[in-house]
Design a protein around this motif. Structure first.
Motif, mmCIF file in Angstrom:
data_model
loop_
_atom_site.group_PDB
_atom_site.id
_atom_site.type_symbol
_atom_site.label_atom_id
_atom_site.label_comp_id
_atom_site.label_asym_id
_atom_site.label_seq_id
_atom_site.Cartn_x
_atom_site.Cartn_y
_atom_site.Cartn_z
ATOM 1 N N VAL A 18 0.877 -1.174 0.000
ATOM 2 C CA VAL A 18 0.000 0.000 0.000
ATOM 3 C C VAL A 18 0.914 1.224 0.000
ATOM 4 O O VAL A 18 1.756 1.379 0.886
ATOM 5 N N VAL A 19 0.742 2.073 -1.002
ATOM 6 C CA VAL A 19 1.639 3.213 -1.160
ATOM 7 C C VAL A 19 0.858 4.521 -1.281
ATOM 8 O O VAL A 19 -0.281 4.531 -1.745
ATOM 9 N N ARG A 20 1.503 5.577 -0.853
ATOM 10 C CA ARG A 20 0.999 6.937 -1.020
ATOM 11 C C ARG A 20 1.940 7.648 -1.980
ATOM 12 O O ARG A 20 3.118 7.289 -2.073
ATOM 13 N N PRO A 21 1.474 8.650 -2.704
ATOM 14 C CA PRO A 21 2.376 9.340 -3.634
ATOM 15 C C PRO A 21 3.678 9.785 -2.991
ATOM 16 O O PRO A 21 4.750 9.658 -3.600
ATOM 17 N N VAL A 27 11.480 7.976 -6.073
ATOM 18 C CA VAL A 27 11.436 7.189 -7.300
ATOM 19 C C VAL A 27 11.049 8.064 -8.493
ATOM 20 O O VAL A 27 11.628 7.953 -9.576
ATOM 21 N N TYR A 28 10.071 8.937 -8.271
ATOM 22 C CA TYR A 28 9.570 9.814 -9.333
ATOM 23 C C TYR A 28 9.712 11.278 -8.928
ATOM 24 O O TYR A 28 9.519 11.635 -7.765
ATOM 25 N N ALA A 29 10.020 12.122 -9.930
ATOM 26 C CA ALA A 29 10.058 13.559 -9.676
ATOM 27 C C ALA A 29 8.650 14.102 -9.456
ATOM 28 O O ALA A 29 8.442 15.042 -8.682
ATOM 29 N N HIS A 30 7.668 13.489 -10.122
ATOM 30 C CA HIS A 30 6.270 13.906 -10.012
ATOM 31 C C HIS A 30 5.411 12.666 -9.751
ATOM 32 O O HIS A 30 4.753 12.143 -10.661
ATOM 33 N N PRO A 31 5.417 12.176 -8.510
ATOM 34 C CA PRO A 31 4.754 10.892 -8.218
ATOM 35 C C PRO A 31 3.263 10.866 -8.510
ATOM 36 O O PRO A 31 2.736 9.840 -8.939
ATOM 37 N N ASP A 40 -3.733 3.769 -14.907
ATOM 38 C CA ASP A 40 -4.216 3.488 -16.267
ATOM 39 C C ASP A 40 -3.707 2.144 -16.762
ATOM 40 O O ASP A 40 -4.385 1.450 -17.522
ATOM 41 N N GLN A 41 -2.508 1.763 -16.312
ATOM 42 C CA GLN A 41 -1.919 0.494 -16.733
ATOM 43 C C GLN A 41 -2.316 -0.664 -15.823
ATOM 44 O O GLN A 41 -1.888 -1.796 -16.043
ATOM 45 N N ALA A 42 -3.157 -0.377 -14.809
ATOM 46 C CA ALA A 42 -3.583 -1.392 -13.835
ATOM 47 C C ALA A 42 -2.395 -2.009 -13.110
ATOM 48 O O ALA A 42 -2.399 -3.188 -12.746
ATOM 49 N N VAL A 43 -1.375 -1.200 -12.890
ATOM 50 C CA VAL A 43 -0.268 -1.583 -12.023
ATOM 51 C C VAL A 43 -0.637 -1.248 -10.576
ATOM 52 O O VAL A 43 -0.308 -1.982 -9.649
ATOM 53 N N LEU A 44 -1.346 -0.151 -10.416
ATOM 54 C CA LEU A 44 -1.876 0.245 -9.122
ATOM 55 C C LEU A 44 -3.394 0.115 -9.125
ATOM 56 O O LEU A 44 -4.042 0.257 -10.164
ATOM 57 N N SER A 45 -3.946 -0.142 -7.950
ATOM 58 C CA SER A 45 -5.392 -0.112 -7.736
ATOM 59 C C SER A 45 -5.674 0.981 -6.713
ATOM 60 O O SER A 45 -5.027 1.022 -5.654
ATOM 61 N N HIS A 46 -6.601 1.866 -7.021
ATOM 62 C CA HIS A 46 -6.917 2.967 -6.117
ATOM 63 C C HIS A 46 -7.731 2.432 -4.942
ATOM 64 O O HIS A 46 -8.780 1.809 -5.125
ATOM 65 N N ILE A 47 -7.245 2.664 -3.727
ATOM 66 C CA ILE A 47 -7.957 2.218 -2.528
ATOM 67 C C ILE A 47 -8.870 3.322 -2.013
ATOM 68 O O ILE A 47 -10.069 3.135 -1.821
ATOM 69 N N SER A 48 -8.282 4.479 -1.764
ATOM 70 C CA SER A 48 -9.017 5.639 -1.277
ATOM 71 C C SER A 48 -8.140 6.857 -1.544
ATOM 72 O O SER A 48 -7.002 6.717 -2.002
ATOM 73 N N THR A 49 -8.657 8.036 -1.273
ATOM 74 C CA THR A 49 -7.893 9.250 -1.536
ATOM 75 C C THR A 49 -6.513 9.178 -0.877
ATOM 76 O O THR A 49 -6.396 9.039 0.336
ATOM 77 N N GLY A 50 -5.487 9.191 -1.708
ATOM 78 C CA GLY A 50 -4.120 9.175 -1.201
ATOM 79 C C GLY A 50 -3.516 7.809 -0.973
ATOM 80 O O GLY A 50 -2.337 7.717 -0.607
#
Length: 211
Positions: A18-21, A27-31, A40-50
């Protein structure tokens, strides 16, 4: 799975999936924008805001995948407070101990701070302010993270103390207690009740167990 599906190794190796931006700031300059791409690639699944769940390797790119509610609840708690400050408890632990035959739409997790209910895409998470170091715990493995849950003895005592926690009917709570009573060590329960100042919950447990 699309050839475009990519995820940095640093994220896939996280103990808690479970990750937050802000967890990906190194890892990313603009997470946030990168998380949108991973959604969009279904690598992540949105759980809830954040909060987002990293899909298992075998489900990367599968938009149908959703995490288990208990796993998501434990992962959210760990993301905010660390692994050793949170634990599955109440009806969620009872389910893991085989004392609740059906899944529920609510997960209960002990955390160090009071916070409101979290509505997620897989169910409702109820947070209970507890000092986890004072609870009787055992290890639990979920699809998103490993951590802690209350033992059958602690679970029974907690449910006896707050039978409606998690939105269940009181009659269901008594059924759970009767199921747990068949596998608990009553000496341990009595020690926990004494240490946690819960004589009323212990008395209720004994009354239900022999009913």
């Amino acid at each position: 799975m699309s050839d475009r599906v990519t995820i940095p190794t640093k994220l896939t190796r996280r103990a808690n999936k479970v990750v937050r931006p802000r967890d990906a700031a190194d890892v990313y300059a603009h997470p946030r924008s990168e998380f949108e791409r991973l959604l969009d690639q279904a690598v992540l699944s949105h759980i809830s805001t954040g909060y987002y769940a990293i899909a298992p390797m075998e489900r990367l790119g599968d938009p149908r995948w959703r995490p288990d509610l208990a796993a998501a609840a434990l992962g959210v708690g760990q993301a905010d407070y660390g692994r050793d400050a949170v634990a599955l408890m109440g009806i969620t632990a009872a389910r893991r101990h085989g004392a609740l035959p059906r899944a529920t739409g609510t997960a209960v997790v002990a955390v160090p701070k009071q916070r409101p209910v979290l509505h997620t895409n897989v169910g409702v998470v109820v947070f209970v302010k507890r000092d986890v170091s004072r609870l009787d715990l055992e290890r639990v493995e979920t699809e998103l993270t490993a951590g802690w849950m209350t033992t059958p003895e602690q679970t029974a005592l907690d449910i006896a103390a707050r039978p409606k926690l998690g939105g269940i009917a009181e009659s269901d709570a008594w059924s759970i207690l009767r199921a747990l009573a068949r596998k608990i060590d009553w000496t341990v329960v009595e020690e926990l009740a004494r240490d946690q100042h819960r004589p009323g919950a212990l008395a209720r447990m004994k009354e239900v167990a022999v009913a």
